[in-house]
Every structure is written in structure tokens, then in C-alpha cells.
Design a protein around this motif. Structure first.
Motif, PDB file in Angstrom:
ATOM      1  N   ILE A 123       3.278 -14.325 -36.342  1.00  0.00           N
ATOM      2  CA  ILE A 123       3.099 -15.750 -36.109  1.00  0.00           C
ATOM      3  C   ILE A 123       2.588 -16.358 -37.399  1.00  0.00           C
ATOM      4  O   ILE A 123       1.632 -15.878 -37.985  1.00  0.00           O
ATOM      5  CB  ILE A 123       2.105 -16.030 -34.961  1.00  0.00           C
ATOM      6  CG1 ILE A 123       2.648 -15.540 -33.623  1.00  0.00           C
ATOM      7  CG2 ILE A 123       1.840 -17.514 -34.844  1.00  0.00           C
ATOM      8  CD1 ILE A 123       2.504 -14.113 -33.372  1.00  0.00           C
ATOM      9  N   SER A 124       3.231 -17.425 -37.832  1.00  0.00           N
ATOM     10  CA  SER A 124       2.808 -18.051 -39.080  1.00  0.00           C
ATOM     11  C   SER A 124       2.161 -19.387 -38.772  1.00  0.00           C
ATOM     12  O   SER A 124       1.094 -19.436 -38.194  1.00  0.00           O
ATOM     13  CB  SER A 124       4.007 -18.189 -40.014  1.00  0.00           C
ATOM     14  OG  SER A 124       3.576 -18.398 -41.330  1.00  0.00           O
ATOM     15  N   GLY A 125       2.804 -20.478 -39.104  1.00  0.00           N
ATOM     16  CA  GLY A 125       2.200 -21.787 -38.893  1.00  0.00           C
ATOM     17  C   GLY A 125       2.836 -22.545 -37.757  1.00  0.00           C
ATOM     18  O   GLY A 125       2.878 -23.757 -37.755  1.00  0.00           O
ATOM     19  N   THR A 143      -6.147 -12.366 -29.019  1.00  0.00           N
ATOM     20  CA  THR A 143      -6.884 -13.115 -30.038  1.00  0.00           C
ATOM     21  C   THR A 143      -6.320 -14.531 -30.079  1.00  0.00           C
ATOM     22  O   THR A 143      -5.103 -14.723 -30.057  1.00  0.00           O
ATOM     23  CB  THR A 143      -6.730 -12.445 -31.422  1.00  0.00           C
ATOM     24  OG1 THR A 143      -7.285 -11.125 -31.361  1.00  0.00           O
ATOM     25  CG2 THR A 143      -7.437 -13.235 -32.505  1.00  0.00           C
ATOM     26  N   ILE A 144      -7.188 -15.506 -30.151  1.00  0.00           N
ATOM     27  CA  ILE A 144      -6.750 -16.902 -30.220  1.00  0.00           C
ATOM     28  C   ILE A 144      -6.280 -17.198 -31.646  1.00  0.00           C
ATOM     29  O   ILE A 144      -6.975 -16.903 -32.612  1.00  0.00           O
ATOM     30  CB  ILE A 144      -7.877 -17.865 -29.816  1.00  0.00           C
ATOM     31  CG1 ILE A 144      -8.310 -17.578 -28.375  1.00  0.00           C
ATOM     32  CG2 ILE A 144      -7.437 -19.325 -29.989  1.00  0.00           C
ATOM     33  CD1 ILE A 144      -9.581 -18.289 -27.951  1.00  0.00           C
ATOM     34  N   ILE A 145      -5.086 -17.790 -31.735  1.00  0.00           N
ATOM     35  CA  ILE A 145      -4.483 -18.163 -33.016  1.00  0.00           C
ATOM     36  C   ILE A 145      -4.305 -19.677 -33.014  1.00  0.00           C
ATOM     37  O   ILE A 145      -3.839 -20.251 -32.021  1.00  0.00           O
ATOM     38  CB  ILE A 145      -3.110 -17.498 -33.195  1.00  0.00           C
ATOM     39  CG1 ILE A 145      -3.229 -15.978 -33.095  1.00  0.00           C
ATOM     40  CG2 ILE A 145      -2.474 -17.905 -34.515  1.00  0.00           C
ATOM     41  CD1 ILE A 145      -1.891 -15.266 -32.965  1.00  0.00           C
ATOM     42  N   ILE A 146      -4.673 -20.326 -34.119  1.00  0.00           N
ATOM     43  CA  ILE A 146      -4.486 -21.773 -34.258  1.00  0.00           C
ATOM     44  C   ILE A 146      -3.750 -22.023 -35.561  1.00  0.00           C
ATOM     45  O   ILE A 146      -4.185 -21.571 -36.626  1.00  0.00           O
ATOM     46  CB  ILE A 146      -5.833 -22.521 -34.241  1.00  0.00           C
ATOM     47  CG1 ILE A 146      -6.575 -22.249 -32.928  1.00  0.00           C
ATOM     48  CG2 ILE A 146      -5.618 -24.019 -34.454  1.00  0.00           C
ATOM     49  CD1 ILE A 146      -7.965 -22.828 -32.848  1.00  0.00           C
ATOM     50  N   ALA A 147      -2.628 -22.725 -35.474  1.00  0.00           N
ATOM     51  CA  ALA A 147      -1.838 -23.033 -36.670  1.00  0.00           C
ATOM     52  C   ALA A 147      -2.608 -24.018 -37.540  1.00  0.00           C
ATOM     53  O   ALA A 147      -3.082 -25.044 -37.057  1.00  0.00           O
ATOM     54  CB  ALA A 147      -0.489 -23.607 -36.280  1.00  0.00           C
ATOM     55  N   LYS A 201      -1.057  -6.828 -30.039  1.00  0.00           N
ATOM     56  CA  LYS A 201      -1.455  -6.959 -31.441  1.00  0.00           C
ATOM     57  C   LYS A 201      -0.415  -7.802 -32.160  1.00  0.00           C
ATOM     58  O   LYS A 201       0.767  -7.743 -31.835  1.00  0.00           O
ATOM     59  CB  LYS A 201      -1.552  -5.581 -32.087  1.00  0.00           C
ATOM     60  CG  LYS A 201      -2.591  -4.695 -31.458  1.00  0.00           C
ATOM     61  CD  LYS A 201      -2.481  -3.280 -31.991  1.00  0.00           C
ATOM     62  CE  LYS A 201      -3.484  -2.396 -31.269  1.00  0.00           C
ATOM     63  NZ  LYS A 201      -3.263  -0.990 -31.528  1.00  0.00           N
ATOM     64  N   CYS A 202      -0.862  -8.593 -33.154  1.00  0.00           N
ATOM     65  CA  CYS A 202       0.034  -9.492 -33.878  1.00  0.00           C
ATOM     66  C   CYS A 202      -0.273  -9.475 -35.360  1.00  0.00           C
ATOM     67  O   CYS A 202      -1.357  -9.066 -35.777  1.00  0.00           O
ATOM     68  CB  CYS A 202      -0.139 -10.937 -33.408  1.00  0.00           C
ATOM     69  SG  CYS A 202       0.295 -11.240 -31.714  1.00  0.00           S
ATOM     70  N   LEU A 203       0.673  -9.992 -36.108  1.00  0.00           N
ATOM     71  CA  LEU A 203       0.448 -10.272 -37.520  1.00  0.00           C
ATOM     72  C   LEU A 203       0.302 -11.782 -37.639  1.00  0.00           C
ATOM     73  O   LEU A 203       1.250 -12.526 -37.406  1.00  0.00           O
ATOM     74  CB  LEU A 203       1.613  -9.778 -38.385  1.00  0.00           C
ATOM     75  CG  LEU A 203       1.434 -10.023 -39.881  1.00  0.00           C
ATOM     76  CD1 LEU A 203       0.300  -9.163 -40.438  1.00  0.00           C
ATOM     77  CD2 LEU A 203       2.721  -9.742 -40.639  1.00  0.00           C
ATOM     78  N   CYS A 204      -0.907 -12.223 -37.928  1.00  0.00           N
ATOM     79  CA  CYS A 204      -1.179 -13.652 -38.095  1.00  0.00           C
ATOM     80  C   CYS A 204      -0.941 -13.985 -39.566  1.00  0.00           C
ATOM     81  O   CYS A 204      -1.610 -13.461 -40.448  1.00  0.00           O
ATOM     82  CB  CYS A 204      -2.615 -13.978 -37.688  1.00  0.00           C
ATOM     83  SG  CYS A 204      -3.045 -15.725 -37.826  1.00  0.00           S
TER      84      CYS A 204
END
Length: 170
Positions: A27-29, A46-50, A64-67
Motif C-alpha cells: 500500500i502506498s499513498g 495495523t492502521i495505515i493513513i495515506a 502483514k503489509c508493505l506500507c
């Protein structure tokens, strides 16, 4: 404030873990998965915010992710906080986070502004009850969506049947 609950970290500046043969979302932007990779740098849920791109978009994945570098992720500091509850809260108030972005052409989210975002949260017991209610609601909505899809398929089958009848008998 968000700063009391989480450390806000930049994506892709953390060491990645490589797992050959396994594929993790990257996940990128934005608000969607951009690709799959055999590397990850944040654990599941995990919370991700662009911070750029779809500035302020809030996401969470059960794996699991690649932020990427255009995203922030929230590293929990307070064990009395249910990460899933906070994700739902932030997702429901995503428009407020999007409004924190600045920029003429491309909106960018500043980490200090995000740290100052005020968040309301109840006791851990109430958080858990809210999550249960939300999950029940989501299951119900999904069941309705499934029924709608079945009916759409049935309608398409009837349309095809009528075309076949007309073609064969007229």
C-alpha cells in the motif's frame, strides 16, 4: 490526541522482512493495494493513513503489509486501546483527516497535524461492544449485498432465456 495513543511512523523507512514465496499487499499513498510483494514492514491489523495521493485515506488489512513511502502507519503505545475500534473510528471520521491535508495541486498530510488530531474513545469494554455491533452490522449488510447479487444474476438469466426463446421460436 492521536499522539497519546500511537507513534506515527513513515512507511518504507522501516526494515522490511522478506518471506520468499509469500505475497503481502503493498500500500502506498492510496486506499487500494498497489501490488503484492514478498516483503512486509507492518504487522496485521495495523492502521495505515495515506499522507499523499489519496491524502487522509484510512485503511487496515488483516495481514502483514508493505506500507510504502506515501503512507503513515500507527504503532500503538496504549494497551487499553483496541486498534480495530480506533480504525473504525478513524474510518468513520476520514473526512476530518482528509481535511488536515495541505497543498494546491497534490494534497499532503503533515505528521504533526495528524498527531494533534483529537480522538474520542470509551473504555475497553465499550470499545469491544462497539466492535461486536459493527461486525454484526457488516455481516448483515454483506448478506443483503449477496442477495442482491443473486437477484441480479437471476434477472440476467431470465433476460437470456427470453432472448433464446425469441430466437428459437420467432
Amino acid at each position: 490526541k492521536l499522539r497519546d495513543l500511537y507513534d506515527i511512523k513513515y512507511g518504507n523507512k522501516n526494515p522490511t522482512h522478506k518471506c520468499d514465496g509469500e505475497k503481502f499487499p503493498s500500500i502506498s499513498g492510496g486506499s487500494k493495494i498497489s501490488k503484492y510483494t514478498d516483503e512486509w514492514n507492518i504487522p496485521e491489523n495495523t492502521i495505515i493513513i495515506a499522507r499523499s495521493g489519496s491524502c487522509g485515506s484510512v485503511n487496515m488489512f488483516p495481514e502483514k503489509c508493505l506500507c510504502g513511502s506515501y503512507g503513515f502507519f500507527l504503532d500503538i503505545k496504549d494497551n487499553n486501546i483496541n486498534n480495530i475500534f480506533i480504525h473504525k473510528y478513524l474510518k468513520d471520521n476520514q473526512h476530518e483527516i482528509e481535511d488536515l491535508g495541505r497543498g494546491q495541486t497534490v494534497q499532503n498530510l503533515n505528521r504533526d497535524r495528524l498527531y494533534d488530531y483529537k480522538i474520542k474513545y470509551p473504555s475497553p469494554e465499550i470499545q469491544e461492544q462497539c466492535i461486536q455491533i459493527y461486525q454484526e452490522k457488516e455481516k448483515f449488510i454483506q448478506s443483503i449485498d449477496d442477495k442482491i447479487e443473486v437477484e441480479k444474476n437471476y434477472i440476467e438469466d431470465l433476460k437470456q432465456l427470453s432472448k433464446d426463446i425469441i430466437h428459437n421460436y420467432c
